[in-house]
Scaffold this motif. Structure first.
Motif, mmCIF file in Angstrom:
data_model
loop_
_atom_site.group_PDB
_atom_site.id
_atom_site.type_symbol
_atom_site.label_atom_id
_atom_site.label_comp_id
_atom_site.label_asym_id
_atom_site.label_seq_id
_atom_site.Cartn_x
_atom_site.Cartn_y
_atom_site.Cartn_z
ATOM 1 N N GLU B 91 2.769 9.020 11.987
ATOM 2 C CA GLU B 91 3.647 8.223 12.337
ATOM 3 C C GLU B 91 3.232 6.898 13.235
ATOM 4 O O GLU B 91 2.490 7.437 14.223
ATOM 5 C CB GLU B 91 4.684 9.185 13.214
ATOM 6 N N ARG B 106 8.765 1.045 12.087
ATOM 7 C CA ARG B 106 8.302 2.501 12.785
ATOM 8 C C ARG B 106 8.233 3.015 11.299
ATOM 9 O O ARG B 106 9.027 2.895 10.402
ATOM 10 C CB ARG B 106 9.360 2.896 13.439
ATOM 11 N N VAL B 107 6.945 3.592 10.932
ATOM 12 C CA VAL B 107 6.463 4.067 9.696
ATOM 13 C C VAL B 107 6.131 5.431 9.648
ATOM 14 O O VAL B 107 5.467 5.665 10.794
ATOM 15 C CB VAL B 107 5.574 2.930 9.084
ATOM 16 N N ALA B 108 6.316 6.033 8.602
ATOM 17 C CA ALA B 108 5.711 7.514 8.348
ATOM 18 C C ALA B 108 4.944 7.413 7.003
ATOM 19 O O ALA B 108 5.470 7.100 6.199
ATOM 20 C CB ALA B 108 6.631 8.630 8.836
ATOM 21 N N PHE B 110 2.541 9.509 4.479
ATOM 22 C CA PHE B 110 1.899 10.921 4.305
ATOM 23 C C PHE B 110 0.557 10.666 3.019
ATOM 24 O O PHE B 110 0.803 9.904 2.102
ATOM 25 C CB PHE B 110 3.052 11.724 3.208
ATOM 26 N N GLU B 123 5.515 6.524 1.344
ATOM 27 C CA GLU B 123 5.791 5.739 3.010
ATOM 28 C C GLU B 123 7.323 5.844 3.009
ATOM 29 O O GLU B 123 7.964 5.745 2.143
ATOM 30 C CB GLU B 123 5.241 4.405 2.624
ATOM 31 N N TYR B 124 7.574 6.155 4.289
ATOM 32 C CA TYR B 124 8.961 6.143 4.891
ATOM 33 C C TYR B 124 9.115 5.216 6.013
ATOM 34 O O TYR B 124 8.399 5.077 6.754
ATOM 35 C CB TYR B 124 9.421 7.561 5.264
ATOM 36 N N PHE B 125 10.370 4.482 5.964
ATOM 37 C CA PHE B 125 10.519 3.687 7.337
ATOM 38 C C PHE B 125 11.689 4.205 8.234
ATOM 39 O O PHE B 125 12.541 4.971 8.056
ATOM 40 C CB PHE B 125 11.323 2.514 6.340
ATOM 41 N N GLY B 126 11.316 4.018 9.420
ATOM 42 C CA GLY B 126 12.152 4.472 10.695
ATOM 43 C C GLY B 126 12.938 3.309 11.085
ATOM 44 O O GLY B 126 13.544 3.602 12.045
ATOM 45 N N SER B 127 12.724 2.095 10.459
ATOM 46 C CA SER B 127 13.599 1.097 11.135
ATOM 47 C C SER B 127 13.896 0.338 10.139
ATOM 48 O O SER B 127 13.497 0.293 8.635
ATOM 49 C CB SER B 127 12.761 0.480 12.141
#
Lengths: 131, 131
Positions: B91, B106-108, B110, B123-127
């Motif tokens: 993260e 903000r990225v996660a 894996f 890849e997942y975005f937190g923003s």
């Protein structure tokens, strides 16, 4: 006191079941019962974008989610769980009607565990919600 | 053959260093060298939205990223690493200029590890990329 990875996973899985129940039914009390008083959460977009502090804020947020998805959100696939001693990550897909429009997403949620409660939650989106 | 969580973490951390270098400099060869031939990756939005298959596709994708962010993307904070025997989750927060406009996310990410290579990336975005 440190806790084992197994305990952490067990607690997070209980919380995730309540979370899934909340998404489907708008009944969030079971999930809220598992949060610490100083619980904080991160959400990617909208009114709750950013860090949010406290259990009351969490109650407000999950009520807001269930109002937006007033026929419930169905978890269609739990793809993977990755965890260690403090954090458990669930990657899943869900779908529902968001304000009446078809919605699908791929989501990663992170639960930080302290004792038998969840002390933090971070949500990340793997899609734009449209497909 | 199973591998230890420690080995998995070590390999993923090497890959993440190359990844970070690629983001900053557009030099992706070090990262690409660590991918299996059947590497697949998930990206949340745009031209590469969804699952993408193969190392050549990865080369194309990371070149595309570096073209969009032609002054590089700077990782501003590595917030947390969560891992088990097969998967390592980073993260982090990053920022740069996306097609000339200020961008923060903000990225996660894996990384799934097989042997001494990365076999999958999600890849997942937190923003929303704007703040």
């Amino acid at each position: 006191m440190t806790q084992s990875s197994e305990d952490t996973l067990k607690i997070a899985q209980q919380a995730f079941e309540h979370f899934q129940h909340g998404l489907a039914t708008a009944e969030w009390q079971g999930f809220l019962n598992m949060l610490t008083e100083d619980f904080k959460f991160w959400f990617p977009i909208g009114k709750f974008h950013g860090w949010n502090q406290g259990k009351e804020k969490a109650r407000e947020f999950f009520h807001y989610v269930s109002t937006a998805f007033n026929q419930g959100i169905k978890l269609t696939s739990l793809d993977r769980i990755t965890s260690n001693q403090t954090t458990v990550v669930f990657e899943f897909r869900d779908e529902g009607l968001l304000l009446g429009q078809p919605y699908k997403n791929r989501v990663a949620v992170f639960f930080d565990v302290r004792g038998d409660k969840i002390c933090a939650y971070r949500e990340y989106f793997g899609s734009d919600g449209k497909s």
